[in-house]
Design a protein around this motif. Sequence first.
Motif, mmCIF file in Angstrom:
data_model
loop_
_atom_site.group_PDB
_atom_site.id
_atom_site.type_symbol
_atom_site.label_atom_id
_atom_site.label_comp_id
_atom_site.label_asym_id
_atom_site.label_seq_id
_atom_site.Cartn_x
_atom_site.Cartn_y
_atom_site.Cartn_z
ATOM 1 N N ALA A 136 24.363 -3.716 -8.588
ATOM 2 C CA ALA A 136 24.690 -4.159 -9.938
ATOM 3 C C ALA A 136 23.651 -5.180 -10.380
ATOM 4 C CB ALA A 136 26.092 -4.756 -9.982
ATOM 5 N N ASP A 137 22.460 -4.698 -10.714
ATOM 6 C CA ASP A 137 21.369 -5.594 -11.090
ATOM 7 C C ASP A 137 21.591 -6.155 -12.482
ATOM 8 O OD1 ASP A 137 19.868 -5.333 -8.741
ATOM 9 O OD2 ASP A 137 18.958 -3.473 -9.443
ATOM 10 N N PRO A 138 21.368 -7.438 -12.675
ATOM 11 C CA PRO A 138 21.462 -8.015 -14.015
ATOM 12 C C PRO A 138 20.489 -7.325 -14.968
ATOM 13 C CG PRO A 138 21.352 -9.743 -12.346
ATOM 14 C CD PRO A 138 21.044 -8.464 -11.646
ATOM 15 N N GLY A 139 20.910 -7.174 -16.204
ATOM 16 C CA GLY A 139 20.046 -6.587 -17.215
ATOM 17 C C GLY A 139 20.299 -5.125 -17.496
ATOM 18 N N TYR A 140 21.262 -4.522 -16.785
ATOM 19 C CA TYR A 140 21.486 -3.088 -16.940
ATOM 20 C C TYR A 140 22.897 -2.761 -17.434
ATOM 21 C CZ TYR A 140 17.007 -2.239 -14.775
ATOM 22 O OH TYR A 140 15.651 -2.203 -14.524
ATOM 23 N N THR A 141 23.551 -3.702 -18.096
ATOM 24 C CA THR A 141 24.916 -3.425 -18.551
ATOM 25 C C THR A 141 24.970 -2.246 -19.502
ATOM 26 O OG1 THR A 141 24.694 -5.063 -20.326
ATOM 27 C CG2 THR A 141 25.703 -5.815 -18.252
ATOM 28 N N ALA A 142 24.055 -2.185 -20.473
ATOM 29 C CA ALA A 142 24.081 -1.109 -21.459
ATOM 30 C C ALA A 142 23.617 0.207 -20.841
ATOM 31 C CB ALA A 142 23.207 -1.474 -22.661
ATOM 32 N N TYR A 143 22.506 0.181 -20.143
ATOM 33 C CA TYR A 143 21.954 1.399 -19.539
ATOM 34 C C TYR A 143 22.940 2.011 -18.547
ATOM 35 C CZ TYR A 143 18.802 4.339 -16.746
ATOM 36 O OH TYR A 143 18.231 5.386 -16.072
ATOM 37 N N ALA A 144 23.455 1.187 -17.641
ATOM 38 C CA ALA A 144 24.361 1.702 -16.618
ATOM 39 C C ALA A 144 25.677 2.177 -17.218
ATOM 40 C CB ALA A 144 24.621 0.625 -15.557
ATOM 41 N N ALA A 145 26.126 1.532 -18.290
ATOM 42 C CA ALA A 145 27.370 1.970 -18.943
ATOM 43 C C ALA A 145 27.228 3.398 -19.459
ATOM 44 C CB ALA A 145 27.728 1.021 -20.080
ATOM 45 N N MET A 146 26.075 3.708 -20.040
ATOM 46 C CA MET A 146 25.869 5.070 -20.550
ATOM 47 C C MET A 146 25.786 6.083 -19.410
ATOM 48 S SD MET A 146 26.128 4.238 -23.570
ATOM 49 C CE MET A 146 26.004 2.663 -24.409
ATOM 50 N N LYS A 147 25.098 5.707 -18.350
ATOM 51 C CA LYS A 147 25.005 6.616 -17.204
ATOM 52 C C LYS A 147 26.373 6.783 -16.535
ATOM 53 C CE LYS A 147 20.591 7.662 -17.244
ATOM 54 N NZ LYS A 147 20.115 9.052 -17.473
ATOM 55 N N GLY A 148 27.181 5.734 -16.546
ATOM 56 C CA GLY A 148 28.536 5.863 -16.031
ATOM 57 C C GLY A 148 29.350 6.847 -16.853
ATOM 58 N N GLY A 149 29.185 6.790 -18.169
ATOM 59 C CA GLY A 149 29.848 7.760 -19.031
ATOM 60 C C GLY A 149 29.371 9.175 -18.756
ATOM 61 N N LEU A 150 28.077 9.322 -18.507
ATOM 62 C CA LEU A 150 27.516 10.630 -18.171
ATOM 63 C C LEU A 150 28.147 11.182 -16.899
ATOM 64 C CD1 LEU A 150 25.037 12.451 -19.254
ATOM 65 C CD2 LEU A 150 23.848 11.535 -17.251
ATOM 66 N N ASN A 151 28.370 10.302 -15.929
ATOM 67 C CA ASN A 151 28.971 10.729 -14.659
ATOM 68 C C ASN A 151 30.397 11.241 -14.859
ATOM 69 O OD1 ASN A 151 26.609 9.856 -13.482
ATOM 70 N ND2 ASN A 151 27.469 7.952 -12.685
ATOM 71 N N VAL A 152 31.191 10.523 -15.639
ATOM 72 C CA VAL A 152 32.573 10.949 -15.889
ATOM 73 C C VAL A 152 32.591 12.265 -16.658
ATOM 74 C CG1 VAL A 152 34.737 10.354 -17.050
ATOM 75 C CG2 VAL A 152 33.460 8.591 -15.807
ATOM 76 N N TRP A 153 31.740 12.365 -17.680
ATOM 77 C CA TRP A 153 31.648 13.601 -18.456
ATOM 78 C C TRP A 153 31.272 14.781 -17.557
ATOM 79 C CZ3 TRP A 153 26.598 15.634 -20.295
ATOM 80 C CH2 TRP A 153 26.749 16.825 -21.020
ATOM 81 N N THR A 154 30.338 14.564 -16.639
ATOM 82 C CA THR A 154 29.917 15.620 -15.716
ATOM 83 C C THR A 154 31.108 16.172 -14.950
ATOM 84 O OG1 THR A 154 27.683 14.698 -15.440
ATOM 85 C CG2 THR A 154 28.510 16.110 -13.664
ATOM 86 N N ARG A 155 31.930 15.299 -14.407
ATOM 87 C CA ARG A 155 33.064 15.717 -13.580
ATOM 88 C C ARG A 155 34.103 16.486 -14.399
ATOM 89 N NH1 ARG A 155 37.997 13.522 -11.652
ATOM 90 N NH2 ARG A 155 38.433 14.148 -9.492
ATOM 91 N N VAL A 156 34.433 15.978 -15.572
ATOM 92 C CA VAL A 156 35.459 16.628 -16.383
ATOM 93 C C VAL A 156 34.943 17.942 -16.965
ATOM 94 C CG1 VAL A 156 37.001 16.360 -18.365
ATOM 95 C CG2 VAL A 156 36.509 14.393 -16.895
ATOM 96 N N LEU A 157 33.661 17.962 -17.364
ATOM 97 C CA LEU A 157 33.091 19.193 -17.890
ATOM 98 C C LEU A 157 33.076 20.287 -16.826
ATOM 99 C CD1 LEU A 157 31.750 20.517 -20.376
ATOM 100 C CD2 LEU A 157 29.532 19.804 -19.430
ATOM 101 N N ALA A 158 32.832 19.912 -15.570
ATOM 102 C CA ALA A 158 32.859 20.898 -14.485
ATOM 103 C C ALA A 158 34.210 21.586 -14.409
ATOM 104 C CB ALA A 158 32.529 20.216 -13.153
ATOM 105 N N LYS A 159 35.282 20.842 -14.629
ATOM 106 C CA LYS A 159 36.621 21.422 -14.628
ATOM 107 C C LYS A 159 36.789 22.377 -15.810
ATOM 108 C CE LYS A 159 41.031 21.670 -13.401
ATOM 109 N NZ LYS A 159 41.488 22.277 -12.131
ATOM 110 N N GLU A 160 36.334 21.956 -16.986
ATOM 111 C CA GLU A 160 36.510 22.777 -18.181
ATOM 112 C C GLU A 160 35.734 24.085 -18.108
ATOM 113 O OE1 GLU A 160 36.312 21.291 -22.071
ATOM 114 O OE2 GLU A 160 37.377 19.413 -21.648
#
Length: 257
Positions: A151-175
């Motif tokens: 959890a490196d300082p300075g990546y709150t925005a970048y990592a938040a978007m990639k975290g959203g991408l990860n969740v979307w990936t998992r749910v889309l795989a189900k769909e």
Amino acid sequence: MRVAVVVGGSSGIGQAAAVELGRRGVGVIVTYSGNPAGAEDTVAAVEKEGSTAVAFRLDVGRTEEFPEFRERVAGALQEKWQRDTFDYLVNSAGFGGMAMFEDVTEELFDRFHRVLLKGPYFLTQTLLPLLADGGAIVNVSSNSALPTGEADPGYTAYAAMKGGLNVWTRVLAKELAGRGIRVNAVSPGPTRTRLADADGVVGFDAYPEVIPMLAAKTALGRLGEPDDIGVAVAALLGDDGRWITAQNIEVSGGFGL
């Protein structure tokens, strides 16, 4: 011949994935935004591997461009491969960069969102009618968004978007499982790319002093190269990954172990 669409294929991980796919006999449609010369290099490299490729400009942060892009993809499929569908989609376009939480502006936050999450989401939706049943999608994420990542300082925005991408990936795989379409993500660690950051500075070339430090934090003792990630993307897309879906594979050489 199988065909892949590689979004952000003019350099770095996208370019490496496109060339590796070409090496495996896959035709490739690559996109570029501000690097047409790099896209031409990718097409030439794919063709050198004995496959075929075309390149189209696309700004993944501008959803209004997506319907026209879909028509161009459909036209290329018919003209170059005599097909109505393609088999693989790689969402690898993006940009890096950091800003401390108190310095993140709405403009920067929205740019991260448009390019790293909203763009891949709606581009995939737009292209879905052209994606063949039994196909595969790989989203390029980041180990900064993994629970085990630093959890490196300075990546709150970048990592938040990639975290959203990860969740979307998992749910889309189900769909999409009903159509036999697999959806996975890869999460690289520090990788030597020419990906521009939020201020337009190019990759690690601008900060060579950090490379030894990052290599020292990586179990395998070096910085990642685009080819290291590209081969993992190609393996997940192809028959080697036929029983893998809804997964996020860290491809970092053991960064932070």
